[in-house]
Scaffold this motif. Structure first.
Motif, PDB file in Angstrom:
ATOM      1  N   MET A   1       0.826  -1.159  -0.043  1.00 51.84           N
ATOM      2  CA  MET A   1       0.043  -0.137  -0.044  1.00 51.84           C
ATOM      3  C   MET A   1       0.944   1.251   0.043  1.00 51.84           C
ATOM      4  O   MET A   1       0.524   2.063  -0.785  1.00 51.84           O
ATOM      5  N   LEU A   2       2.057   1.150   0.620  1.00 53.25           N
ATOM      6  CA  LEU A   2       2.873   2.351   0.950  1.00 53.25           C
ATOM      7  C   LEU A   2       3.590   2.581  -0.309  1.00 53.25           C
ATOM      8  O   LEU A   2       3.630   3.826  -1.016  1.00 53.25           O
ATOM      9  N   ASN A   3       3.939   1.436  -1.106  1.00 55.86           N
ATOM     10  CA  ASN A   3       4.622   1.817  -2.442  1.00 55.86           C
ATOM     11  C   ASN A   3       3.562   2.458  -3.371  1.00 55.86           C
ATOM     12  O   ASN A   3       3.805   3.309  -4.139  1.00 55.86           O
ATOM     13  N   ARG A   4       2.317   1.789  -3.284  1.00 56.56           N
ATOM     14  CA  ARG A   4       1.472   2.430  -4.580  1.00 56.56           C
ATOM     15  C   ARG A   4       1.070   3.828  -4.104  1.00 56.56           C
ATOM     16  O   ARG A   4       0.737   4.755  -5.130  1.00 56.56           O
ATOM     17  N   MET A   5       1.162   4.259  -2.903  1.00 57.91           N
ATOM     18  CA  MET A   5       0.759   5.758  -2.653  1.00 57.91           C
ATOM     19  C   MET A   5       2.031   6.425  -2.937  1.00 57.91           C
ATOM     20  O   MET A   5       1.829   7.859  -3.528  1.00 57.91           O
ATOM     21  N   HIS A   6       3.329   6.142  -3.013  1.00 54.05           N
ATOM     22  CA  HIS A   6       4.551   6.810  -3.537  1.00 54.05           C
ATOM     23  C   HIS A   6       4.374   6.913  -4.791  1.00 54.05           C
ATOM     24  O   HIS A   6       4.622   7.905  -5.705  1.00 54.05           O
ATOM     25  N   GLU A   7       3.704   6.078  -5.622  1.00 55.74           N
ATOM     26  CA  GLU A   7       3.634   6.068  -7.055  1.00 55.74           C
ATOM     27  C   GLU A   7       2.326   6.830  -7.440  1.00 55.74           C
ATOM     28  O   GLU A   7       2.415   7.727  -8.446  1.00 55.74           O
ATOM     29  N   ARG A   8       1.404   7.189  -6.555  1.00 54.82           N
ATOM     30  CA  ARG A   8       0.380   8.034  -6.895  1.00 54.82           C
ATOM     31  C   ARG A   8       1.058   9.545  -6.650  1.00 54.82           C
ATOM     32  O   ARG A   8       0.034  10.527  -6.890  1.00 54.82           O
ATOM     33  N   LEU A   9       2.043   9.711  -5.904  1.00 54.69           N
ATOM     34  CA  LEU A   9       2.182  11.246  -5.282  1.00 54.69           C
ATOM     35  C   LEU A   9       2.029  12.298  -6.455  1.00 54.69           C
ATOM     36  O   LEU A   9       1.781  13.309  -6.210  1.00 54.69           O
ATOM     37  N   PRO A  10       2.647  12.097  -7.730  1.00 54.84           N
ATOM     38  CA  PRO A  10       2.621  13.059  -8.527  1.00 54.84           C
ATOM     39  C   PRO A  10       1.272  13.457  -8.815  1.00 54.84           C
ATOM     40  O   PRO A  10       0.928  14.623  -9.063  1.00 54.84           O
ATOM     41  N   ARG A  11       0.426  12.562  -9.044  1.00 55.51           N
ATOM     42  CA  ARG A  11      -0.937  12.843  -9.402  1.00 55.51           C
ATOM     43  C   ARG A  11      -1.794  13.394  -8.213  1.00 55.51           C
ATOM     44  O   ARG A  11      -2.257  14.366  -8.618  1.00 55.51           O
ATOM     45  N   MET A  12      -1.323  13.058  -6.829  1.00 48.13           N
ATOM     46  CA  MET A  12      -1.628  13.679  -5.710  1.00 48.13           C
ATOM     47  C   MET A  12      -1.584  15.273  -5.894  1.00 48.13           C
ATOM     48  O   MET A  12      -2.335  16.244  -5.350  1.00 48.13           O
ATOM     49  N   LEU A  13      -0.171  15.462  -6.213  1.00 49.58           N
ATOM     50  CA  LEU A  13       0.288  16.920  -5.888  1.00 49.58           C
ATOM     51  C   LEU A  13      -0.421  17.634  -6.936  1.00 49.58           C
ATOM     52  O   LEU A  13      -0.559  18.760  -6.832  1.00 49.58           O
ATOM     53  N   ALA A  14      -0.549  17.079  -8.229  1.00 45.44           N
ATOM     54  CA  ALA A  14      -1.074  18.054  -9.457  1.00 45.44           C
ATOM     55  C   ALA A  14      -2.543  17.980  -8.790  1.00 45.44           C
ATOM     56  O   ALA A  14      -3.112  19.168  -9.304  1.00 45.44           O
ATOM     57  N   ASP A  15      -3.258  17.231  -8.409  1.00 43.87           N
ATOM     58  CA  ASP A  15      -4.778  17.328  -7.768  1.00 43.87           C
ATOM     59  C   ASP A  15      -4.944  18.549  -6.712  1.00 43.87           C
ATOM     60  O   ASP A  15      -5.577  19.458  -6.717  1.00 43.87           O
ATOM     61  N   LEU A  16      -3.716  18.358  -5.861  1.00 48.49           N
ATOM     62  CA  LEU A  16      -3.835  19.280  -4.941  1.00 48.49           C
ATOM     63  C   LEU A  16      -3.697  20.738  -5.154  1.00 48.49           C
ATOM     64  O   LEU A  16      -4.204  21.768  -4.772  1.00 48.49           O
ATOM     65  N   GLU A  17      -2.848  20.715  -6.388  1.00 49.56           N
ATOM     66  CA  GLU A  17      -2.583  22.144  -7.150  1.00 49.56           C
ATOM     67  C   GLU A  17      -3.808  22.520  -7.537  1.00 49.56           C
ATOM     68  O   GLU A  17      -4.324  23.963  -7.208  1.00 49.56           O
ATOM     69  N   ASP A  18      -4.356  22.005  -8.192  1.00 55.21           N
ATOM     70  CA  ASP A  18      -5.866  22.254  -8.773  1.00 55.21           C
ATOM     71  C   ASP A  18      -6.953  22.904  -7.744  1.00 55.21           C
ATOM     72  O   ASP A  18      -7.415  24.059  -7.792  1.00 55.21           O
ATOM     73  N   LEU A  19      -6.973  22.046  -6.668  1.00 57.45           N
ATOM     74  CA  LEU A  19      -7.798  22.354  -5.612  1.00 57.45           C
ATOM     75  C   LEU A  19      -7.117  23.774  -4.805  1.00 57.45           C
ATOM     76  O   LEU A  19      -8.224  24.717  -4.595  1.00 57.45           O
TER      77      LEU A  19
END
Length: 377
Positions: A1-19
């Protein structure tokens, strides 16, 4: 699970910037509506399903046909007025992300969406995001309480306490107005014919202040006061506000009863007491906190600390209907409502993995204990 969240981090940061770039001050309905539109689209992409659109800028995702077991709760409104991006622009430098509302609590929303997206089975999960929390949730309180009732747990994505600690206790809030009515008279010619509302209020301020209990953590604070009309008139009326913060429901009820028992000190004066409990306390649920600690250990993360805080959140409402509640599962950082608001980027994958793991654990019913040997069974 932790590895998958590290993989998601770039998308999470882009989503956060939009918000963050979509300003959403609570008192601006058009801005909150625009933010809800953006969040609905973002959540639809991440989760693969559109939310229900509810009043006051709220969005709700419900998964499965059975009863809800876990409520994941957040808000997309902020305290920052339109134009704050000009003075507090979005920035991501040196592992620190900044911008209005990043810590309180747009990062928590991104965590919620990406955590639930990774669940192998979402049945029993509800994500509720409101749009008026910073106003005290006047329009969404009933919705929050209804969604929380009967759940195994409510997980609140407000920002963490210092050092990433989870918020296991929040003080409840009661708000009052104490109004004194007396009688006006000329302050120089015949003050004895008046009933001085300011003097009455002075007596009441001391009486109210005496209701505090340092040992119990109960604060009772007289705040704004207004009295009188002109400098040469005995005040005929005045009032003051009272802010009460308490740790337990018993204390909230004690102070409320005492406030409504206040009696005038001056002959002929009249008191009017308005208000009462605004938010119940969020009292610690030890088992839920320990479940979060166990989840962190399985992920190889440091066990999160715990903190009792004075500020209130929508977690007070979920706790008030009897639902075990854990708050502060959102971002690690600091500066909520302040110029230095920021999020520590390196902490986002771990916090999101923790939320996903804890939610999955809560969706799995605990095994029934084996019966002990007993004659007659």
């Amino acid at each position: 699970m932790l590895n998958r969240m590290h993989e998601r981090l770039p998308r999470m940061l882009a989503d956060l910037e939009d918000l963050i770039r979509c300003e959403s001050p609570s008192g601006d309905p058009a801005a909150v509506a625009h933010s809800a539109d953006l969040l609905a689209a973002l959540g639809s992409r991440v989760l693969g399903v559109a939310p229900e659109r509810l009043p006051h800028g709220a969005l709700r995702w419900r998964f499965g046909d059975g009863p809800a077991r876990v409520l994941i709760l957040g808000h997309h409104d902020t305290v920052w007025p339109i134009g704050s991006l000009e003075t507090h622009p979005f920035r991501h430098e040196g592992g620190v992300l900044r911008g209005p509302g990043c810590f309180d609590m747009k990062a928590g929303l991104v965590q919620a969406l990406h955590a639930v997206a990774e669940l192998p089975d979402r049945s029993g999960v509800t994500i509720l995001v409101t749009g008026d929390e910073e106003l005290g949730s006047p329009g969404s309180r009933g919705l929050i309480e209804a969604e929380a009732a009967g759940c195994a747990a409510a997980l609140v994505l407000e920002a963490s306490a210092d050092g990433g600690a989870l918020k296991t206790e929040r003080k409840g809030v009661s708000l009052y107005r104490v109004r004194a009515e007396g009688r006006a008279a000329h302050a120089g010619l015949e003050p004895e014919k008046g009933i001085n509302a300011s003097v009455e209020l002075a007596h009441q301020i001391l009486a109210v202040r005496a209701l505090a209990d340092d040992q119990a953590g109960t604060t009772v604070v007289p705040t704004r006061m207004i009295s009188g009309t002109t400098t040469n008139t005995v005040p005929a009326a005045g009032d003051f506000a009272v802010d009460v913060r308490i740790r337990t429901l018993d204390e909230q009820q004690r102070v409320d009863a005492a406030m409504h028992r206040l009696e005038p000190a001056l002959p002929g004066a009249r008191l009017i007491i308005e208000g009462g409990p605004n938010r119940p306390p969020l009292e610690k649920h030890e088992a839920l906190y320990e479940q979060a600690v166990a989840a962190a250990r399985r992920l190889g993360l440091p066990p999160p600390g715990q903190a009792a805080v004075g500020g209130a959140s929508d977690g007070n409402f979920t706790a008030g209907v009897g639902t075990p509640t854990l708050d502060g599962l959102g971002a690690v950082g600091g500066g909520a409502h302040a110029d230095d608001e920021h999020v520590i980027v390196a902490e986002l994958p771990g916090r999101t993995a923790l939320l996903a793991t804890l939610t999955a654990d809560l969706l799995t019913p605990l095994p029934r204990p084996a019966r002990a040997a007993y004659p007659g069974w």
